[in-house]
Motif scaffolding. Sequence first.
Motif, PDB file in Angstrom:
ATOM      1  N   ASN A  53       0.870  -1.127   0.086  1.00 51.44           N
ATOM      2  CA  ASN A  53      -0.272  -0.061   0.401  1.00 51.44           C
ATOM      3  C   ASN A  53       0.807   1.408  -0.013  1.00 51.44           C
ATOM      4  OD1 ASN A  53      -2.985  -0.851  -0.671  1.00 51.44           O
ATOM      5  ND2 ASN A  53      -2.860  -1.365   2.131  1.00 51.44           N
ATOM      6  N   VAL A  54       1.928   1.074   0.624  1.00 53.91           N
ATOM      7  CA  VAL A  54       2.820   2.273   1.029  1.00 53.91           C
ATOM      8  C   VAL A  54       3.370   2.620  -0.610  1.00 53.91           C
ATOM      9  CG1 VAL A  54       5.113   2.741   1.788  1.00 53.91           C
ATOM     10  CG2 VAL A  54       3.146   2.562   3.543  1.00 53.91           C
ATOM     11  N   ALA A  55       3.262   1.462  -0.944  1.00 60.53           N
ATOM     12  CA  ALA A  55       4.856   1.608  -2.845  1.00 60.53           C
ATOM     13  C   ALA A  55       4.044   2.634  -3.796  1.00 60.53           C
ATOM     14  CB  ALA A  55       4.843  -0.100  -2.654  1.00 60.53           C
ATOM     15  N   ASN A  56       2.756   2.507  -3.660  1.00 60.36           N
ATOM     16  CA  ASN A  56       2.082   3.601  -4.242  1.00 60.36           C
ATOM     17  C   ASN A  56       2.486   2.935  -5.819  1.00 60.36           C
ATOM     18  OD1 ASN A  56       0.725   6.238  -5.400  1.00 60.36           O
ATOM     19  ND2 ASN A  56       2.824   7.321  -3.615  1.00 60.36           N
ATOM     20  N   LYS A  58       1.273   1.922  -9.214  1.00 59.64           N
ATOM     21  CA  LYS A  58       0.306   1.888 -10.395  1.00 59.64           C
ATOM     22  C   LYS A  58       0.586   1.124 -11.984  1.00 59.64           C
ATOM     23  CE  LYS A  58      -0.196   6.969 -10.546  1.00 59.64           C
ATOM     24  NZ  LYS A  58      -1.227   8.007 -10.920  1.00 59.64           N
TER      25      LYS A  58
END
Lengths: 247, 159
Positions: A53-56, A58
Amino acid sequence: MQKTTHFGFKDIATEDKQDMVRGVFDSVANKYDLMNDVLSFGAHRLWKHYAINVANVKTGDKVLDIAGGTGDLARAFAQKVGDSGQVVLTDINAAMLNEGRKNLIDKGTCGVQFVQLNGEQIAFADNSFDCVSIAFGLRNVTDKQQCINEMHRVLKPGGCLLILEFSKTDNALLEKFYDFYSFKVMPELGKIIANDEESYRYLAESIRKHPDQETLKKMVLDAQFALCEYHNLSGGIVALHKGIKAQ
Amino acid sequence: MKEVVLERALNFLLQDGKFDVRPLDGKTLHFSMLDFPLDANFICTNNRIFVSKDAPQNIDVDIKLKASVFLALLQGGDLTELLRQDEIIINGDVKSAQLLVDLLQQVPLDLEELLSVWIGDIGAHQLVKLARKLKATERPISAIKDKISNFLIAPSRHS
Protein backbone atom coordinates in the motif's frame (compact mmCIF):
# COMPACT_ATOMS: atom_id res chain seq x y z
CA MET A 1 44.29 -8.53 6.97
CA GLN A 2 41.24 -10.63 6.16
CA LYS A 3 37.96 -8.68 6.00
CA THR A 4 35.26 -10.04 8.28
CA THR A 5 31.52 -9.72 8.58
CA HIS A 6 28.87 -11.25 10.77
CA PHE A 7 26.84 -14.37 10.22
CA GLY A 8 24.33 -14.23 13.01
CA PHE A 9 26.46 -13.62 16.09
CA LYS A 10 29.54 -15.20 14.55
CA ASP A 11 32.33 -13.26 12.85
CA ILE A 12 33.29 -14.85 9.55
CA ALA A 13 35.38 -14.01 6.49
CA THR A 14 33.42 -11.66 4.21
CA GLU A 15 33.77 -13.93 1.19
CA ASP A 16 32.23 -16.85 3.12
CA LYS A 17 28.95 -15.14 4.05
CA GLN A 18 27.23 -15.51 0.70
CA ASP A 19 27.71 -19.29 0.69
CA MET A 20 26.68 -19.65 4.30
CA VAL A 21 23.48 -17.63 3.76
CA ARG A 22 22.82 -19.71 0.66
CA GLY A 23 23.12 -22.84 2.83
CA VAL A 24 20.50 -21.49 5.25
CA PHE A 25 18.00 -20.68 2.51
CA ASP A 26 18.63 -23.90 0.59
CA SER A 27 17.70 -25.66 3.78
CA VAL A 28 14.53 -23.68 4.60
CA ALA A 29 13.22 -22.96 1.06
CA ASN A 30 10.53 -25.64 0.86
CA LYS A 31 9.10 -24.78 4.30
CA TYR A 32 9.72 -21.03 4.10
CA ASP A 33 6.12 -19.85 3.74
CA LEU A 34 4.80 -22.26 6.33
CA MET A 35 7.48 -21.22 8.80
CA ASN A 36 6.81 -17.53 8.17
CA ASP A 37 3.15 -18.06 8.96
CA VAL A 38 3.88 -20.06 12.09
CA LEU A 39 6.69 -17.88 13.45
CA SER A 40 4.98 -14.53 12.84
CA PHE A 41 1.45 -15.79 13.59
CA GLY A 42 0.56 -14.67 10.07
CA ALA A 43 1.66 -11.08 10.74
CA HIS A 44 4.17 -11.16 7.84
CA ARG A 45 1.19 -11.04 5.48
CA LEU A 46 -0.03 -7.82 7.12
CA TRP A 47 3.44 -6.27 7.02
CA LYS A 48 3.75 -7.07 3.32
CA HIS A 49 0.24 -5.81 2.63
CA TYR A 50 1.17 -2.53 4.31
CA ALA A 51 4.35 -2.29 2.21
CA ILE A 52 2.37 -2.80 -0.99
CA ASN A 53 0.00 0.00 0.00
CA VAL A 54 2.85 2.37 0.78
CA ALA A 55 4.63 1.54 -2.50
CA ASN A 56 2.30 3.76 -4.51
CA VAL A 57 2.66 1.46 -7.53
CA LYS A 58 0.37 2.11 -10.49
CA THR A 59 -0.82 0.39 -13.63
CA GLY A 60 2.03 0.18 -16.14
CA ASP A 61 4.83 0.53 -13.59
CA LYS A 62 8.04 -1.50 -13.62
CA VAL A 63 8.83 -3.11 -10.29
CA LEU A 64 11.95 -4.97 -9.15
CA ASP A 65 11.70 -7.22 -6.10
CA ILE A 66 15.14 -8.07 -4.72
CA ALA A 67 15.54 -11.20 -2.57
CA GLY A 68 11.90 -11.81 -3.38
CA GLY A 69 12.03 -15.45 -2.32
CA THR A 70 8.68 -17.13 -2.47
CA GLY A 71 7.09 -14.25 -4.35
CA ASP A 72 4.52 -12.75 -1.95
CA LEU A 73 5.35 -9.16 -2.87
CA ALA A 74 5.84 -9.92 -6.58
CA ARG A 75 2.35 -11.42 -6.78
CA ALA A 76 0.76 -8.36 -5.17
CA PHE A 77 2.82 -6.02 -7.37
CA ALA A 78 1.81 -7.95 -10.49
CA GLN A 79 -1.85 -7.31 -9.67
CA LYS A 80 -1.14 -3.60 -9.21
CA VAL A 81 0.87 -3.00 -12.38
CA GLY A 82 -1.44 -5.03 -14.63
CA ASP A 83 -0.65 -6.35 -18.07
CA SER A 84 0.99 -3.12 -19.20
CA GLY A 85 3.46 -3.20 -16.30
CA GLN A 86 6.41 -5.42 -15.48
CA VAL A 87 7.45 -7.21 -12.29
CA VAL A 88 10.86 -8.83 -11.92
CA LEU A 89 11.31 -11.24 -9.03
CA THR A 90 14.93 -11.85 -8.11
CA ASP A 91 16.79 -13.88 -5.54
CA ILE A 92 20.40 -14.94 -5.14
CA ASN A 93 19.22 -18.37 -4.10
CA ALA A 94 18.02 -20.74 -6.84
CA ALA A 95 16.00 -22.87 -4.40
CA MET A 96 14.06 -19.83 -3.16
CA LEU A 97 13.51 -18.58 -6.70
CA ASN A 98 12.13 -21.99 -7.70
CA GLU A 99 9.74 -21.87 -4.74
CA GLY A 100 8.68 -18.41 -5.89
CA ARG A 101 8.09 -19.61 -9.43
CA LYS A 102 6.04 -22.60 -8.19
CA ASN A 103 4.00 -20.37 -5.87
CA LEU A 104 3.17 -17.85 -8.56
CA ILE A 105 2.20 -20.54 -11.06
CA ASP A 106 0.04 -22.28 -8.43
CA LYS A 107 -1.70 -19.01 -7.65
CA GLY A 108 -2.26 -18.20 -11.31
CA THR A 109 -0.03 -15.14 -11.46
CA CYS A 110 1.28 -14.53 -14.97
CA GLY A 111 3.82 -12.15 -16.40
CA VAL A 112 6.35 -12.07 -13.55
CA GLN A 113 9.94 -12.48 -14.71
CA PHE A 114 12.44 -14.44 -12.62
CA VAL A 115 16.10 -13.53 -12.41
CA GLN A 116 18.74 -15.07 -10.16
CA LEU A 117 20.99 -12.25 -9.04
CA ASN A 118 22.98 -10.83 -6.18
CA GLY A 119 21.49 -7.63 -4.71
CA GLU A 120 24.98 -6.13 -4.56
CA GLN A 121 25.32 -6.36 -8.36
CA ILE A 122 21.93 -5.77 -9.94
CA ALA A 123 22.13 -6.70 -13.61
CA PHE A 124 19.80 -4.01 -14.91
CA ALA A 125 20.42 -0.66 -16.54
CA ASP A 126 20.38 2.63 -14.64
CA ASN A 127 16.99 4.32 -14.14
CA SER A 128 14.95 1.25 -15.13
CA PHE A 129 12.32 0.77 -12.41
CA ASP A 130 9.54 2.81 -10.82
CA CYS A 131 9.79 0.82 -7.61
CA VAL A 132 12.44 -1.44 -6.09
CA SER A 133 11.63 -3.51 -3.02
CA ILE A 134 13.46 -5.85 -0.69
CA ALA A 135 11.47 -7.60 2.02
CA PHE A 136 13.25 -9.51 4.79
CA GLY A 137 16.29 -9.85 2.56
CA LEU A 138 18.63 -6.96 3.31
CA ARG A 139 19.90 -8.39 6.59
CA ASN A 140 21.27 -11.39 4.71
CA VAL A 141 23.22 -9.27 2.23
CA THR A 142 26.95 -9.06 2.93
CA ASP A 143 27.45 -5.42 1.86
CA LYS A 144 24.17 -3.71 2.66
CA GLN A 145 25.30 -0.22 1.60
CA GLN A 146 26.37 -1.54 -1.80
CA CYS A 147 22.95 -3.20 -2.20
CA ILE A 148 21.16 0.08 -1.36
CA ASN A 149 23.46 1.95 -3.78
CA GLU A 150 22.57 -0.54 -6.51
CA MET A 151 18.84 -0.22 -5.83
CA HIS A 152 19.24 3.55 -6.10
CA ARG A 153 21.05 3.17 -9.43
CA VAL A 154 18.34 1.07 -11.10
CA LEU A 155 15.48 3.24 -9.84
CA LYS A 156 14.10 5.89 -12.17
CA PRO A 157 14.37 9.48 -10.92
CA GLY A 158 11.42 9.98 -8.58
CA GLY A 159 11.14 6.22 -8.07
CA CYS A 160 10.41 4.56 -4.77
CA LEU A 161 12.57 2.21 -2.70
CA LEU A 162 10.98 -0.05 -0.09
CA ILE A 163 12.93 -1.93 2.55
CA LEU A 164 10.82 -4.13 4.79
CA GLU A 165 12.97 -5.68 7.49
CA PHE A 166 13.07 -6.73 11.11
CA SER A 167 14.21 -3.88 13.30
CA LYS A 168 14.44 -2.72 16.90
CA THR A 169 11.53 -2.26 19.26
CA ASP A 170 11.77 0.52 21.86
CA ASN A 171 9.30 -1.17 24.18
CA ALA A 172 11.29 -2.88 26.96
CA LEU A 173 8.57 -5.40 27.79
CA LEU A 174 8.03 -6.33 24.16
CA GLU A 175 11.78 -6.63 23.70
CA LYS A 176 12.06 -9.16 26.55
CA PHE A 177 9.26 -11.27 25.14
CA TYR A 178 10.72 -10.95 21.65
CA ASP A 179 14.19 -12.06 22.82
CA PHE A 180 12.73 -15.08 24.57
CA TYR A 181 10.61 -15.94 21.54
CA SER A 182 13.46 -15.46 19.03
CA PHE A 183 16.16 -17.38 20.84
CA LYS A 184 14.18 -20.06 22.63
CA VAL A 185 10.94 -20.65 20.73
CA MET A 186 11.94 -19.97 17.10
CA PRO A 187 14.83 -22.50 16.92
CA GLU A 188 12.63 -25.11 18.63
CA LEU A 189 9.83 -24.54 16.13
CA GLY A 190 12.42 -24.70 13.34
CA LYS A 191 13.55 -28.06 14.70
CA ILE A 192 10.01 -29.44 14.96
CA ILE A 193 8.54 -28.15 11.69
CA ALA A 194 11.50 -27.82 9.32
CA ASN A 195 13.91 -30.17 11.09
CA ASP A 196 16.45 -27.33 11.09
CA GLU A 197 17.25 -25.63 14.38
CA GLU A 198 20.48 -23.96 13.30
CA SER A 199 18.97 -22.01 10.37
CA TYR A 200 16.30 -20.52 12.58
CA ARG A 201 18.87 -19.67 15.23
CA TYR A 202 20.79 -17.81 12.48
CA LEU A 203 17.60 -15.97 11.42
CA ALA A 204 17.05 -14.76 15.00
CA GLU A 205 20.67 -13.71 15.39
CA SER A 206 20.79 -11.95 12.02
CA ILE A 207 17.79 -9.83 13.08
CA ARG A 208 19.73 -8.59 16.11
CA LYS A 209 22.76 -7.72 13.99
CA HIS A 210 20.71 -5.75 11.46
CA PRO A 211 21.00 -1.93 11.65
CA ASP A 212 18.27 -0.18 13.64
CA GLN A 213 15.74 2.19 12.06
CA GLU A 214 17.83 5.38 12.24
CA THR A 215 21.04 3.69 11.07
CA LEU A 216 19.28 2.18 8.07
CA LYS A 217 17.66 5.52 7.28
CA LYS A 218 21.11 7.11 7.25
CA MET A 219 22.36 4.38 4.91
CA VAL A 220 19.49 5.09 2.52
CA LEU A 221 20.23 8.82 2.57
CA ASP A 222 23.95 8.08 2.09
CA ALA A 223 22.98 6.31 -1.15
CA GLN A 224 21.78 9.73 -2.41
CA PHE A 225 18.05 9.21 -1.96
CA ALA A 226 16.31 12.58 -1.73
CA LEU A 227 14.14 11.42 1.13
CA CYS A 228 13.83 8.48 3.48
CA GLU A 229 11.23 7.84 6.13
CA TYR A 230 10.37 4.75 8.07
CA HIS A 231 7.20 3.29 9.50
CA ASN A 232 7.44 1.07 12.57
CA LEU A 233 5.17 -1.95 12.44
CA SER A 234 4.23 -4.18 15.38
CA GLY A 235 5.98 -1.90 17.85
CA GLY A 236 9.16 -1.65 15.79
CA ILE A 237 9.71 -5.41 15.47
CA VAL A 238 9.52 -4.66 11.77
CA ALA A 239 10.23 -1.36 10.02
CA LEU A 240 9.37 -0.26 6.52
CA HIS A 241 11.87 2.24 5.09
CA LYS A 242 10.73 4.20 2.09
CA GLY A 243 13.16 6.21 -0.01
CA ILE A 244 12.47 8.51 -2.94
CA LYS A 245 15.14 9.00 -5.59
CA ALA A 246 15.78 12.62 -6.50
CA GLN A 247 14.30 13.86 -9.79
CA MET B 1 0.07 6.61 9.36
CA LYS B 2 -2.16 9.58 8.48
CA GLU B 3 0.24 10.46 5.66
CA VAL B 4 -0.29 7.01 4.18
CA VAL B 5 -4.07 7.45 4.23
CA LEU B 6 -3.85 10.84 2.53
CA GLU B 7 -1.29 9.56 0.03
CA ARG B 8 -3.49 6.61 -0.89
CA ALA B 9 -6.52 8.85 -1.32
CA LEU B 10 -4.63 11.33 -3.51
CA ASN B 11 -3.14 8.67 -5.73
CA PHE B 12 -6.46 6.94 -6.06
CA LEU B 13 -7.75 10.17 -7.62
CA LEU B 14 -4.73 10.30 -9.91
CA GLN B 15 -5.10 6.66 -10.94
CA ASP B 16 -8.67 7.44 -11.90
CA GLY B 17 -7.28 9.91 -14.42
CA LYS B 18 -9.61 12.64 -13.22
CA PHE B 19 -6.75 14.94 -12.38
CA ASP B 20 -3.65 15.94 -14.29
CA VAL B 21 -0.68 16.51 -11.96
CA ARG B 22 1.94 16.70 -14.68
CA PRO B 23 2.47 20.42 -14.02
CA LEU B 24 3.56 19.47 -10.49
CA ASP B 25 6.04 16.85 -11.64
CA GLY B 26 9.36 17.10 -9.84
CA LYS B 27 8.05 19.60 -7.30
CA THR B 28 7.85 19.36 -3.53
CA LEU B 29 5.21 21.36 -1.72
CA HIS B 30 5.42 21.84 2.00
CA PHE B 31 2.39 22.66 4.13
CA SER B 32 2.93 23.82 7.70
CA MET B 33 0.46 25.09 10.28
CA LEU B 34 1.35 28.29 12.08
CA ASP B 35 -0.62 27.39 15.21
CA PHE B 36 -0.37 23.64 15.21
CA PRO B 37 2.55 21.17 15.14
CA LEU B 38 1.53 19.63 11.86
CA ASP B 39 3.64 19.51 8.70
CA ALA B 40 3.17 17.62 5.48
CA ASN B 41 5.33 17.41 2.39
CA PHE B 42 3.78 16.58 -0.94
CA ILE B 43 6.43 15.16 -3.25
CA CYS B 44 5.12 15.02 -6.81
CA THR B 45 6.98 12.66 -9.05
CA ASN B 46 6.22 10.51 -12.11
CA ASN B 47 2.51 11.37 -12.06
CA ARG B 48 2.07 10.37 -8.43
CA ILE B 49 2.27 12.08 -5.06
CA PHE B 50 4.13 10.94 -1.97
CA VAL B 51 3.08 12.44 1.35
CA SER B 52 5.75 12.57 4.01
CA LYS B 53 6.47 14.12 7.38
CA ASP B 54 10.14 14.38 6.41
CA ALA B 55 11.11 17.12 4.01
CA PRO B 56 13.64 16.66 1.24
CA GLN B 57 16.37 19.31 0.97
CA ASN B 58 14.73 21.28 -1.82
CA ILE B 59 11.23 22.60 -1.30
CA ASP B 60 9.69 24.36 -4.29
CA VAL B 61 6.58 25.77 -2.67
CA ASP B 62 6.33 26.53 1.03
CA ILE B 63 2.81 27.15 2.28
CA LYS B 64 2.25 28.44 5.82
CA LEU B 65 -1.22 28.86 7.20
CA LYS B 66 -3.35 28.47 10.30
CA ALA B 67 -4.98 25.11 10.92
CA SER B 68 -8.47 26.60 10.53
CA VAL B 69 -7.47 28.14 7.17
CA PHE B 70 -6.07 24.79 6.03
CA LEU B 71 -9.36 23.14 6.91
CA ALA B 72 -11.29 25.89 5.14
CA LEU B 73 -9.19 25.23 2.05
CA LEU B 74 -9.85 21.50 2.20
CA GLN B 75 -13.55 22.21 2.49
CA GLY B 76 -13.56 24.14 -0.76
CA GLY B 77 -12.27 27.56 0.28
CA ASP B 78 -10.90 29.90 -2.39
CA LEU B 79 -7.09 30.07 -2.23
CA THR B 80 -6.89 33.43 -4.03
CA GLU B 81 -9.37 35.02 -1.66
CA LEU B 82 -7.57 33.64 1.41
CA LEU B 83 -4.28 34.92 -0.02
CA ARG B 84 -5.81 38.35 -0.48
CA GLN B 85 -6.87 38.31 3.16
CA ASP B 86 -3.29 37.44 4.22
CA GLU B 87 -4.52 34.19 5.74
CA ILE B 88 -1.88 32.19 3.85
CA ILE B 89 1.82 32.78 3.23
CA ILE B 90 3.14 31.16 0.07
CA ASN B 91 6.80 31.13 -0.90
CA GLY B 92 7.06 29.80 -4.44
CA ASP B 93 4.76 29.22 -7.35
CA VAL B 94 1.15 30.04 -6.42
CA LYS B 95 -0.14 28.10 -9.45
CA SER B 96 1.40 24.89 -8.10
CA ALA B 97 -0.11 25.56 -4.69
CA GLN B 98 -3.50 26.13 -6.32
CA LEU B 99 -3.25 22.86 -8.24
CA LEU B 100 -2.46 20.88 -5.09
CA VAL B 101 -5.26 22.58 -3.19
CA ASP B 102 -7.66 21.70 -6.02
CA LEU B 103 -6.59 18.08 -5.71
CA LEU B 104 -6.82 18.05 -1.91
CA GLN B 105 -10.33 19.46 -2.11
CA GLN B 106 -11.42 16.36 -3.99
CA VAL B 107 -10.15 13.95 -1.35
CA PRO B 108 -13.08 12.57 0.63
CA LEU B 109 -11.59 12.81 4.13
CA ASP B 110 -13.38 13.07 7.45
CA LEU B 111 -11.28 15.93 8.77
CA GLU B 112 -12.88 16.03 12.19
CA GLU B 113 -12.08 12.36 12.71
CA LEU B 114 -8.54 12.84 11.44
CA LEU B 115 -7.85 15.84 13.68
CA SER B 116 -9.39 14.24 16.76
CA VAL B 117 -6.40 11.89 16.94
CA TRP B 118 -4.12 14.85 17.71
CA ILE B 119 -6.30 17.34 19.53
CA GLY B 120 -9.24 15.35 20.83
CA ASP B 121 -12.88 15.32 19.75
CA ILE B 122 -13.82 18.72 21.18
CA GLY B 123 -10.78 20.52 19.77
CA ALA B 124 -11.33 18.96 16.35
CA HIS B 125 -14.99 19.92 16.35
CA GLN B 126 -14.21 23.54 17.31
CA LEU B 127 -11.50 23.81 14.65
CA VAL B 128 -13.74 22.46 11.90
CA LYS B 129 -16.50 24.84 13.03
CA LEU B 130 -14.06 27.75 12.84
CA ALA B 131 -12.97 26.65 9.37
CA ARG B 132 -16.57 26.58 8.18
CA LYS B 133 -17.08 30.11 9.49
CA LEU B 134 -13.90 31.25 7.76
CA LYS B 135 -14.97 29.65 4.51
CA ALA B 136 -18.35 31.37 4.76
CA THR B 137 -16.72 34.78 5.22
CA GLU B 138 -13.82 34.35 2.87
CA ARG B 139 -15.49 36.41 0.12
CA PRO B 140 -16.73 39.45 2.02
CA ILE B 141 -16.87 41.65 -1.08
CA SER B 142 -18.67 39.09 -3.20
CA ALA B 143 -21.03 38.41 -0.32
CA ILE B 144 -21.91 42.12 -0.05
CA LYS B 145 -22.33 42.31 -3.85
CA ASP B 146 -24.66 39.30 -3.76
CA LYS B 147 -26.70 40.81 -0.97
CA ILE B 148 -27.05 44.13 -2.85
CA SER B 149 -28.03 42.33 -6.07
CA ASN B 150 -30.60 40.28 -4.22
CA PHE B 151 -31.95 43.42 -2.62
CA LEU B 152 -32.21 45.21 -5.99
CA ILE B 153 -33.87 42.24 -7.67
CA ALA B 154 -36.31 41.47 -4.89
CA PRO B 155 -36.37 44.32 -2.31
CA SER B 156 -39.55 43.04 -0.69
CA ARG B 157 -37.70 39.96 0.68
CA HIS B 158 -35.33 42.22 2.62
CA SER B 159 -37.89 44.62 4.06
